[in-house]
Every structure is written in C-alpha cells, then in structure tokens.
Design an enzyme around this catalytic site. Structure first.
Site, PDB file in Angstrom:
ATOM      1  N   LEU A  87       3.335  12.131   0.643  1.00  0.00           N
ATOM      2  CA  LEU A  87       3.980  13.133   1.479  1.00  0.00           C
ATOM      3  C   LEU A  87       2.994  14.241   1.858  1.00  0.00           C
ATOM      4  O   LEU A  87       3.047  14.790   2.962  1.00  0.00           O
ATOM      5  CB  LEU A  87       5.159  13.717   0.691  1.00  0.00           C
ATOM      6  CG  LEU A  87       6.118  14.581   1.473  1.00  0.00           C
ATOM      7  CD1 LEU A  87       6.801  13.782   2.572  1.00  0.00           C
ATOM      8  CD2 LEU A  87       7.163  15.189   0.545  1.00  0.00           C
ATOM      9  N   ASP A  88       2.077  14.545   0.953  1.00  0.00           N
ATOM     10  CA  ASP A  88       1.089  15.614   1.184  1.00  0.00           C
ATOM     11  C   ASP A  88       0.273  15.376   2.450  1.00  0.00           C
ATOM     12  O   ASP A  88      -0.115  16.313   3.134  1.00  0.00           O
ATOM     13  CB  ASP A  88       0.139  15.732  -0.025  1.00  0.00           C
ATOM     14  CG  ASP A  88      -0.442  14.389  -0.440  1.00  0.00           C
ATOM     15  OD1 ASP A  88       0.353  13.469  -0.720  1.00  0.00           O
ATOM     16  OD2 ASP A  88      -1.678  14.247  -0.447  1.00  0.00           O
TER      17      ASP A  88
ATOM     18  N   THR B 226      -6.388 -12.071   3.517  1.00  0.00           N
ATOM     19  CA  THR B 226      -7.474 -11.413   2.786  1.00  0.00           C
ATOM     20  C   THR B 226      -8.476 -12.461   2.291  1.00  0.00           C
ATOM     21  O   THR B 226      -9.456 -12.128   1.639  1.00  0.00           O
ATOM     22  CB  THR B 226      -6.945 -10.632   1.563  1.00  0.00           C
ATOM     23  OG1 THR B 226      -6.264 -11.559   0.709  1.00  0.00           O
ATOM     24  CG2 THR B 226      -6.001  -9.530   1.980  1.00  0.00           C
TER      25      THR B 226
ATOM     26  N   ASN C 132      -4.975 -10.605  -3.753  1.00  0.00           N
ATOM     27  CA  ASN C 132      -4.987 -10.373  -2.309  1.00  0.00           C
ATOM     28  C   ASN C 132      -4.547  -8.968  -1.937  1.00  0.00           C
ATOM     29  O   ASN C 132      -4.445  -8.637  -0.767  1.00  0.00           O
ATOM     30  CB  ASN C 132      -4.090 -11.389  -1.594  1.00  0.00           C
ATOM     31  CG  ASN C 132      -2.706 -11.490  -2.206  1.00  0.00           C
ATOM     32  OD1 ASN C 132      -2.532 -11.302  -3.382  1.00  0.00           O
ATOM     33  ND2 ASN C 132      -1.732 -11.798  -1.393  1.00  0.00           N
TER      34      ASN C 132
ATOM     35  N   HIS D 249      -4.307  -2.275  -6.176  1.00  0.00           N
ATOM     36  CA  HIS D 249      -3.660  -1.028  -6.549  1.00  0.00           C
ATOM     37  C   HIS D 249      -4.756  -0.017  -6.815  1.00  0.00           C
ATOM     38  O   HIS D 249      -5.714  -0.320  -7.517  1.00  0.00           O
ATOM     39  CB  HIS D 249      -2.877  -1.188  -7.840  1.00  0.00           C
ATOM     40  CG  HIS D 249      -1.645  -2.003  -7.686  1.00  0.00           C
ATOM     41  ND1 HIS D 249      -0.801  -1.879  -6.617  1.00  0.00           N
ATOM     42  CD2 HIS D 249      -1.109  -2.949  -8.481  1.00  0.00           C
ATOM     43  CE1 HIS D 249       0.203  -2.707  -6.771  1.00  0.00           C
ATOM     44  NE2 HIS D 249       0.038  -3.385  -7.881  1.00  0.00           N
TER      45      HIS D 249
ATOM     46  N   ASP E  16       0.807  -1.225   0.000  1.00  0.00           N
ATOM     47  CA  ASP E  16       0.000   0.000   0.000  1.00  0.00           C
ATOM     48  C   ASP E  16       0.837   1.271   0.000  1.00  0.00           C
ATOM     49  O   ASP E  16       0.442   2.291   0.555  1.00  0.00           O
ATOM     50  CB  ASP E  16      -0.957   0.035   1.217  1.00  0.00           C
ATOM     51  CG  ASP E  16      -1.788  -1.223   1.318  1.00  0.00           C
ATOM     52  OD1 ASP E  16      -2.301  -1.645   0.277  1.00  0.00           O
ATOM     53  OD2 ASP E  16      -1.912  -1.777   2.417  1.00  0.00           O
ATOM     54  N   GLU E  17       1.995   1.200  -0.631  1.00  0.00           N
ATOM     55  CA  GLU E  17       2.872   2.376  -0.671  1.00  0.00           C
ATOM     56  C   GLU E  17       2.445   3.359  -1.759  1.00  0.00           C
ATOM     57  O   GLU E  17       2.962   4.483  -1.821  1.00  0.00           O
ATOM     58  CB  GLU E  17       4.327   1.960  -0.943  1.00  0.00           C
ATOM     59  CG  GLU E  17       4.956   1.078   0.130  1.00  0.00           C
ATOM     60  CD  GLU E  17       4.828  -0.404  -0.201  1.00  0.00           C
ATOM     61  OE1 GLU E  17       4.064  -0.752  -1.122  1.00  0.00           O
ATOM     62  OE2 GLU E  17       5.490  -1.209   0.473  1.00  0.00           O
TER      63      GLU E  17
HETATM   64  P1  GDP Z   1      -0.400   0.083  -3.785  1.00  0.00           P
HETATM   65  O1  GDP Z   1      -0.991  -1.230  -3.448  1.00  0.00           O
HETATM   66  O2  GDP Z   1       1.036   0.190  -3.417  1.00  0.00           O
HETATM   67  O3  GDP Z   1      -0.669   0.514  -5.179  1.00  0.00           O
HETATM   68  O4  GDP Z   1      -1.084   1.139  -2.856  1.00  0.00           O
HETATM   69  P2  GDP Z   1      -2.590   1.617  -2.766  1.00  0.00           P
HETATM   70  O5  GDP Z   1      -3.312   1.430  -4.016  1.00  0.00           O
HETATM   71  O6  GDP Z   1      -3.165   1.044  -1.541  1.00  0.00           O
HETATM   72  O7  GDP Z   1      -2.326   3.162  -2.616  1.00  0.00           O
HETATM   73  C1  GDP Z   1      -2.473   3.781  -1.453  1.00  0.00           C
HETATM   74  C2  GDP Z   1      -3.477   4.884  -1.515  1.00  0.00           C
HETATM   75  O8  GDP Z   1      -2.773   6.107  -1.574  1.00  0.00           O
HETATM   76  C3  GDP Z   1      -4.441   4.925  -2.675  1.00  0.00           C
HETATM   77  O9  GDP Z   1      -5.674   5.348  -2.184  1.00  0.00           O
HETATM   78  C4  GDP Z   1      -3.835   5.964  -3.613  1.00  0.00           C
HETATM   79  O10 GDP Z   1      -4.801   6.637  -4.411  1.00  0.00           O
HETATM   80  C5  GDP Z   1      -3.231   6.906  -2.654  1.00  0.00           C
HETATM   81  N1  GDP Z   1      -2.058   7.623  -3.083  1.00  0.00           N
HETATM   82  C6  GDP Z   1      -0.997   7.201  -3.833  1.00  0.00           C
HETATM   83  N2  GDP Z   1      -0.057   8.157  -3.889  1.00  0.00           N
HETATM   84  C7  GDP Z   1      -0.526   9.201  -3.153  1.00  0.00           C
HETATM   85  C8  GDP Z   1      -0.004  10.483  -2.789  1.00  0.00           C
HETATM   86  O11 GDP Z   1       1.116  10.857  -3.141  1.00  0.00           O
HETATM   87  N3  GDP Z   1      -0.787  11.268  -1.983  1.00  0.00           N
HETATM   88  C9  GDP Z   1      -2.012  10.877  -1.534  1.00  0.00           C
HETATM   89  N4  GDP Z   1      -2.708  11.689  -0.749  1.00  0.00           N
HETATM   90  N5  GDP Z   1      -2.520   9.676  -1.828  1.00  0.00           N
HETATM   91  C10 GDP Z   1      -1.786   8.862  -2.630  1.00  0.00           C
END
Ligand code: GDP
Length: 425
Positions: A334-335, A127, A37, A40, A12-13
C-alpha cells in the site's frame, strides 16, 4: 491449526513477506504446489532473499519446513538455495522433502525452452523452469517420485527407458534436438539421490501426527488464484492448482483441517507472462508504478523480467478471494501508492455493452474493458505508521473501499517490505 497463505491475483502479491511474518507463530511451514517458477522475496536480519524452492520458514530455527508431495521439486535449485543460505550465515534450516514429491528432470527444463521457442510469438511467457512438462509427465505417469531414486537399479533404469522412449520421439520429431541417453539420466538421478538422502521423509505421517497434536501448520502458496489451472485465465495459467483447497492434496492434510485462509491482495496489480489483465496500464503511467513498486521495482523474482502493471482490479480480486475460500485478507504494498494524487481502481467490467461485476471465463474475459472509479490519494509516506488509526484518512478510505468490494475483512495491512512493516486491524 492449519492456515494457508495464498494469493488473490496473478502472483507476486507479497506472500513471502506475509508468510515470514506469520511463520514466527508456526511449527511447520509446507510448500504444497508449484516449483521454482516463482520466487518469494523475504527481507530479514540476514539480508534480502529470493526463495524459489525452499519454504519461507527456513529462517526460523524452531520451524520444520516441508516440501510437500504436490511440489514440482527441483533438486538442483534446492541444493543451490540451501548453499546460498549457508554462505550468507543463515543457520542450517530444519527441512524435509516428501518421499512422494516428484522431481523436475533435466529434460523438463529443456522441453520447456524448446516448446516456448516452437510457439514463438504465441509462447506462454514461461519461466522455463520445466513446470508444464513436469506436470504433464506426472499425470501421464512417467514422472519420478523421490522414493524411486532409492529403488533397485534395474527398476529405476527400466522406468528411465520407458520415459525416454516418449521423450526422445518428441525430441527427434517435433523439436529436432539431440536425444537423451539412459546413462545420462541415471547418473544425474544418482547425484540427486546422494544430495537428497539426508532430507527425504514420509512427510504424510509427519503431517498426520502434527495435525493430530494440534500443531500450527502453515501452507505456503505460490502464484495466485488467477494463475490456477482450473480457475485462472486458462490457458495462460500455471500448471498446478494455486488455490488453498489444493493444500489438502499437495501437503496431505484433511480438507476440513484448513481453518484459515489468509489471502494476499496487492494494493495495485502486476502480472508476468501473457494472458488477460483487464485493468492493465501502459506507457509512462505504468513505468512509474513499475519503478516505484514492490521493493526496488516490479521485476520478476525468477526471471528479472519487467512485470505488467495495472490498477487494483476489484472484480478479479473478489473472485480470487472467493476461489481461495478466504477468511482474512492481507493487503500489501500500500505504501507504494503514496505518490499518486488520485488512484483509479477497477470496480466492474464492461462486456458487450453491459457492466458486469463477476469474473467470467476466458472467452468472455477477452472482451472485457475496465470500469474505473477514481479515489483520492494520500500523498505521503505511510511506511513508518504502526497503527491503523494513524493512517491518513484517504488511505483508510482506500482500504475500506477495497474491503467492502471484496466482501471479506482486511485483517492485515503491509506498508513496507520488511517484517515489522505490518499493521493489524
Ligand atoms: P510473492 O511471490 O507473493 O511472495 O511476492 P514477491 O516476493 O514477488 O513480493 C513482491 C515484492 O514486494 C517483493 O520485492 C517484496 O519485498 C515486496 N513487498 C512485499 N510487501 C511489501 C509492502 O507492503 N510494501 C513494499 N513496498 N514492498 C513489499
């Protein structure tokens, strides 16, 4: 050129977003491990999507998307996601499925649920997508490769009989659940065969030719280094290798062709499921970060469960980046930290009265306590900023402190959920 996008942490990065950004310059996007499981999240002109099974290149018409042989392939989720893209106006993606990919069987999902139920309070927090039973069967050689669906009926039925002997013995004796019949599974596999027929391909040969022709290939990782079966927080890991090196196996690429490894690092920590999480925070502090985190809060993309929250763990992140073989870091979300006066980060672990700077194996990790350093916050919204030098000084200091501790260049900063919220350095 082959590039991998992988995670340094617990997943979830924000890999989906970074993949979506980098996909624009790619010819091919390949999923090489894991199954449905994890999800993105991608936000683009068509809306907001949570992809579990499909590669993140499906929104780009010029990209060939590949489900690699290393994936735990759920035909049902594949069909469901393809349908949902169609319903939401996304043009039909260009996608193929490896004839060597293995199929998540209906009983894998059932076994995942039964086992978690049996473990009770010691459950893994799965999951329940069938991933652990799937990979167990793959390595026990009772799994089903996609090509087997197209085998002659007698051979396929004989294989089902063989697999069900083991499955039914377990259902009967360990779980006390109804047994499964050969016909039930055979009929299901015939449905899968029909649904998959247009997509099955010898992806090894496709990828071989693409590498030879110098195409831009993106390997899309799922979850993060700390969930890797070998290098993660075993046994609270996932059942596949989440590291870029596994891309060579799960996509069928010579290892020396993976030239770039973009590792996604989250500016704070979050984790789902059980397991070691040294910089975890609790109570109101955690609730606030969870509420403000990600895009609309930190809740699992697959399960909707609230994620566990923590401060940026530089010990774990440095290890995660090393294990991945990182060439560039993408620093995300970061925001979200703009509301904090001060931002703690974990710079060491206290283990048995000594401070260590390395990430130990699980038995030691269990005894580690975080050593925190507090950095000043920047107290503003940075999501409209496009240039690195325009970021507030404290924000740049936060990034540069993390970069120094990780020891690898932060080449990209993500300051919002959508494609254009990206700052290159
Ligand atoms: P993944 O499995 O690594 O792709 O991660 P996720 O899909 O769970 O992404 C994490 C969440 O952070 C999602 O809701 C994205 O839309 C959101 N997201 C990704 N990058 C950023 C960012 O730079 N800022 C913010 N506020 N949200 C972000």
């Amino acid at each position: 050129m082959v590039k991998a996008i992988v995670g340094a942490n617990w997943g979830d990065e924000g890999k989906g977003k970074i993949t979506d950004v980098l996909a624009q310059e790619s010819d091919i996007v390949i999923r090489f491990q894991g199954g449905s499981n994890a999800g993105h999240t991608i936000i683009n002109n068509y809306g907001k999507f949570a992809l579990h099974q499909l590669p993140s290149g499906v929104f780009h018409q010029h990209i060939l998307n590949i489900i690699g042989n290393g994936v735990a392939f759920s035909v049902e989720n594949f069909v469901k996601e393809m349908k949902s893209l169609e319903e939401r106006g996304v043009p039909k993606p260009n996608i193929v499925v490896s004839d060597r990919a293995q199929i998540v069987m209906p009983y894998h999902v059932a076994f995942d649920c039964y086992e978690e139920e049996r473990l009770g309070k010691n459950s893994f927090g799965s999951t329940k997508s069938g991933i652990a039973p799937f990979y167990s069967d793959k390595y026990s050689k009772i799994g089903f490769q996609v090509n087997e669906l197209f085998d002659d009926v007698d051979s396929l039925k004989a294989k089902i009989v063989h697999a069900l002997e083991i499955k039914n013995a377990t259902l009967r004796n360990l779980y006390n659940k109804p047994e499964i019949t050969v016909d039930e599974i055979f009929n299901k596999l015939m449905e899968y065969k029909e649904a998959l027929a247009p997509y099955v391909a010898d992806t090894f040969s496709i990828v071989y030719e693409a590498v030879k022709a110098g195409k831009n290939i993106l390997l899309e990782g799922q979850l993060g280094a700390l969930k890797d079966t070998d290098f993660g927080i075993y046994p609270m890991v996932t059942s596949s290798n989440t590291i870029a090196g596994y891309g060579a196996v799960g996509a069928g690429i010579p290892p020396y062709e993976i030239k770039e490894v973009v590792t996604v690092v989250k500016a704070y920590s979050s984790a789902v499921g059980a397991g070691e999480f040294v910089s975890e925070i609790f109570g109101e502090e955690a609730d606030e970060l969870r509420r403000r985190g990600g895009d609309g809060g930190e809740y699992g993309a697959t399960t909707g469960r609230p994620r566990r929250m923590g401060w940026l763990d530089l010990v774990a992140t440095r290890y995660g980046c090393r294990v991945q073989g990182t060439t560039t870091v993408a620093f995300t979300v970061l925001d979200v930290l703009g509301y904090l006066d001060e931002i703690p980060v974990c710079v060491g672990y206290e283990l048995d009265g000594k401070v260590i700077d390395y990430f130990p194996s699980t038995t030691k990790l269990k005894r580690c306590k975080p050593v925190l350093k507090v950095l000043p916050g920047w107290k503003c919204d940075i999501s409209n900023i496009k240039k690195y030098e325009d970021l507030p000084e404290n924000c740049r200091n936060y990034i540069e402190f993390a970069e120094k501790e990780i020891g690898i260049k932060i080449g990209m900063v993500s300051n919002g959920p959508s494609r254009d919220h990206i700052i290159y350095r």
